[in-house]
Write a protein that holds these residues in place. Sequence first.
Motif, short mmCIF file in Angstrom:
data_model
loop_
_atom_site.label_atom_id
_atom_site.label_comp_id
_atom_site.label_asym_id
_atom_site.label_seq_id
_atom_site.Cartn_x
_atom_site.Cartn_y
_atom_site.Cartn_z
N ASP A 1 0.84 -1.20 0.00
CA ASP A 1 0.00 0.00 0.00
C ASP A 1 0.87 1.25 0.00
OD1 ASP A 1 -2.39 -1.34 -0.04
OD2 ASP A 1 -2.78 -1.17 2.10
N THR A 2 1.98 1.19 0.74
CA THR A 2 2.91 2.32 0.79
C THR A 2 3.95 2.23 -0.31
OG1 THR A 2 2.60 2.44 3.19
CG2 THR A 2 4.50 3.60 2.28
N LEU A 3 4.40 1.03 -0.63
CA LEU A 3 5.41 0.85 -1.67
C LEU A 3 4.95 1.45 -2.99
CD1 LEU A 3 8.05 -0.49 -2.74
CD2 LEU A 3 6.67 -2.52 -3.22
N LEU A 4 3.68 1.27 -3.33
CA LEU A 4 3.17 1.76 -4.61
C LEU A 4 3.08 3.28 -4.65
CD1 LEU A 4 0.35 -0.85 -5.31
CD2 LEU A 4 2.62 -0.76 -6.30
N LEU A 5 3.18 3.92 -3.50
CA LEU A 5 3.19 5.38 -3.47
C LEU A 5 4.58 5.94 -3.73
CD1 LEU A 5 0.96 5.92 -0.31
CD2 LEU A 5 0.27 6.18 -2.69
N GLY A 6 5.60 5.11 -3.52
CA GLY A 6 6.97 5.56 -3.66
C GLY A 6 7.54 5.23 -5.02
N ASN A 7 8.79 5.64 -5.22
CA ASN A 7 9.43 5.37 -6.49
C ASN A 7 10.29 4.12 -6.39
OD1 ASN A 7 11.88 6.17 -5.25
ND2 ASN A 7 11.51 8.31 -5.82
N SER A 8 11.14 3.90 -7.38
CA SER A 8 11.90 2.65 -7.45
C SER A 8 12.94 2.52 -6.35
CB SER A 8 12.60 2.56 -8.82
OG SER A 8 13.51 3.63 -8.98
N SER A 9 13.25 3.61 -5.63
CA SER A 9 14.23 3.54 -4.56
C SER A 9 13.60 3.19 -3.22
CB SER A 9 14.98 4.87 -4.43
OG SER A 9 14.10 5.90 -4.05
N PHE A 10 12.28 3.17 -3.15
CA PHE A 10 11.63 2.91 -1.86
C PHE A 10 11.94 1.52 -1.31
CE2 PHE A 10 7.99 2.19 0.99
CZ PHE A 10 8.14 3.29 1.80
N PRO A 11 12.07 0.48 -2.15
CA PRO A 11 12.44 -0.83 -1.57
C PRO A 11 13.74 -0.80 -0.79
CG PRO A 11 11.63 -1.12 -3.81
CD PRO A 11 11.72 0.35 -3.58
N PHE A 12 14.69 0.09 -1.15
CA PHE A 12 15.91 0.22 -0.35
C PHE A 12 15.57 0.63 1.09
CE2 PHE A 12 17.86 1.41 -4.59
CZ PHE A 12 18.53 0.22 -4.74
N CYS A 13 14.68 1.59 1.22
CA CYS A 13 14.31 2.08 2.55
C CYS A 13 13.59 1.01 3.35
CB CYS A 13 13.45 3.33 2.41
SG CYS A 13 14.26 4.67 1.53
N ILE A 14 12.77 0.20 2.67
CA ILE A 14 12.11 -0.91 3.36
C ILE A 14 13.16 -1.90 3.86
CG2 ILE A 14 10.55 -2.86 3.07
CD1 ILE A 14 8.99 -1.19 1.06
N GLY A 15 14.15 -2.20 3.00
CA GLY A 15 15.20 -3.12 3.41
C GLY A 15 15.98 -2.62 4.60
N VAL A 16 16.31 -1.33 4.63
CA VAL A 16 17.02 -0.77 5.78
C VAL A 16 16.14 -0.81 7.02
CG1 VAL A 16 18.11 1.31 6.71
CG2 VAL A 16 18.46 0.69 4.31
#
Length: 889
Positions: A646-661
């Motif tokens: 739900d939040t990932l789709l609001l972000g851009n392609s770099s957002f998975p990095f922030c989730i990983g951290v």
Amino acid sequence: MRPLKDAKLGAFTFFASALPHDVCGSNGLPLTPNSIKILGRFQILKNITHPRLCQYIDISRGKHERLIVVAEHYERNLNDFKQGQRASPEKVLQIAYEVLEGLEFMNRHGLVHRALSPNNVLLDCKGNVKLAKFGLYHMTDHGADVDFPIGYPSYLAPEVIAQGSSHPSDPSHDEAPHPSGPKTDVWSLGVLLFELCGRRLLQNIDISERLKFILTLGCMDDIVTVFAEEHGCLDTIKELPENVLDFLRKCLTFLPSKRPTPAELLGDPVFGGISCQYRPFQRPVSLFSSSLRCASLELPEDISDLCKDDDGDYLAERGIDEVYHLWCLAGGDLEKELTNKEIIQSKPPICTLPNFVVEDGESFGQGRDRSFLLDDTTVTLSLCQLRNRLKDVAGEAYYPLLEDEQSTLSQSSSSNELSSTVTLPLIIRERDTEYQLIRIILFDRLLKAYPYKKNLVWKEARLDVPPLVRGLAWAALLGIEVGTFRPSTTASTRTPPFPLTDRWIEVDIPRCHQYDELLSSPEGHTKFRRVLKAWVVSHPDLVYWQGLDSLCAPFLYLNFNNEALAYACMSAFIPKYLYNFFLKDNSHVIQEYLTVFSQMIAFHDPELSNHLNEIGFIPDFTNLFFFFLVCYADVFPLHKIFHLWDTLLLGNSSFPFCIGVAILQQLRDRLLANGFNECILLFSDLPEIDIERCVRESVILFRWTPRSATYRQHAQLPKPTGDNGFGKPASYFSSDYQDMPKTDLSREPLALCDLKAEASPRISAEDLIDLCELSQAGLPKRNKSGKPKIVAVDIRSSEDFSRGHVSGSINVPFSSVFNPDGELVQCPATGALHTYKGSVIVVISHAVKSAIIFASQLVKVNFPRVCVLDGGINKLKLTGLLTVPSPQI
């Protein structure tokens, strides 16, 4: 989904056949329970919408293969025409025509009722026909998955009775009986109409005698007359008009080859004066269809008729699926409702044993528990509790205004309690009846206005996404264009085979989220294959990698009855977040991705980064890459993936990095306390992750990350201006650095070997200008603690610094920290720089190499948010934004 109106919610239950526990399938896996198979086949029935058919809503699976089906229901049925009260010929023809309308629509969708009876021909408040339980024959695989026959003996056609009672798993039968066709229902309709005309309910006659009688009808010329003589109503039947009698004879034709189909009967002359009273049915247009949604919209001559409020029952105007969803949130319990009506009867386990043997060998026992037999009673679900829960919701909440400038949530209800719900945890909000009502109505209106209200959809999704509309909301967030995607749902059978890909798909699907009843059903596996194969075929430059099935799973689950939309969402998701990940040779993409992720760990948590580097725990050696490859879709269960995406789709392609951290920071204490082997084991069996906390912290990390810090050379290519048709991105949060037009101040791509040699990320000059607000010649932005949010650290000599520098920057000469041989002589974290710990520190120099060395030393002493200006001070010289200190007088 049609509105509730005067309909009710009804529930009925039955048992699926139990399978032996010690038998496996040809693939070596346990057999799929019949209840799971039925659950999968049921889903398509929710898409069957017609005015003459009761809408299916939901199915739930209980213990011992019990299934509970929820559908639209009405209290009245053909049994209301009591014995001795004959329906008029006009009413009989009306009922016949409306039943045939429903049967013909079912036949066009490959369905046969097979269970027509007075109980299943319901009547709404206007006396119109609504066929119930029309999907029982389909969902049970023509009766193969249950232990009872589908249909009622008194109404079954002769060819069905002639087949006898058999079960596909019965070893005494070489093959299963042939499925019934549309003409089977025509016979059943004829018997129903005969009952209405003859004032006689045939089901009250002894069944065995009834079956013998039907099987002897093959030699009769006029079956209607024989029927009437057998049941003592010949005089009544003879009083019918000749056209009605002729119609009955057509329905009660003994040979199926000569019996007409429902479609043929609809054109019968007997309906000449009736058919003109009915409009052709137009199927509702789905959201992403290419058809016009309002093509059939008709407004009354007096517009004020639309505003008339008869009883103020706003809930009845909502979709029947919405009402059921809210009923469940308000405490509705299907099993409890059926138990209260004694449809479900619980007994102590000892009383359910089939038999037992005492010491002397004497056997005692009982017949089969009758509670496991079919009871076709439909229980009406009371909406009193739901209506009482929603009694304080104002009528305006059902018709929210869509304003771009302010939130519609506060306008939806005057209740302070509802406003405070927004601050509660997401899992509580999703279970709050009033709150979900407001959110569902709001999203429903926004999605119906898609794509014109796309930005408002994005804005409201930042708060949360209602589970009931999540599938369509995700499609809107991904920018799916109306009527664009039309993949072939039979790609797996029409396209040339791909032996290796097909084998991987067949291996992966039985392991993908198989705890979920829907995805583990044979119907779910079939849909998996079609969507995955369609993606492989339509992307010839890409290949199938393990994990693609996990990416497909959330979209397929949310769009189970719309494979085209599931495919479209997956096809839009992959290039946005996983561009070129599915190349045949993707090693360069993977290495760059993992290197940038390592830099993100160092940027946000240098202490953890230093520890992981010391023990040799780098992403290349772990399954962290697999986390990114599937965007965590295989790591977490579906309900957590939904909240995360739900939040990932609001972000851009770099957002998975922030989730990983954010995930690493939840495991931080355990990672810091362990070595390489223990850390590997930790990720092999990932402990429980608080997803809501992960989402919250990943958003904070994202906002602290400069846009260009996550720049990847192999990320998605920039889109031409105006190419998407929706205008500019909704905000900085959703836009991608790769999507921005490149200028002389943009970040330059690096060779992979150079990128790996740098501990801290680089940022572009345009990012520095934007973050420091240099164009306004003001002070840098400050955070809540009073420190500047970003500070430029100029490591040039004092003389060079005085000739021109970034406004507000501090000067820490490289020579004061390192000697000419590059050896450290003083910790850079001391002095004035120490006060800026926690701000984003941008290291600036003439030579980028010295800036990299300086930044890496800051990371070693656990300085967070350190980055390097790409291109150094030279990139800023031509901008005219460098300042020179005023000479002191």
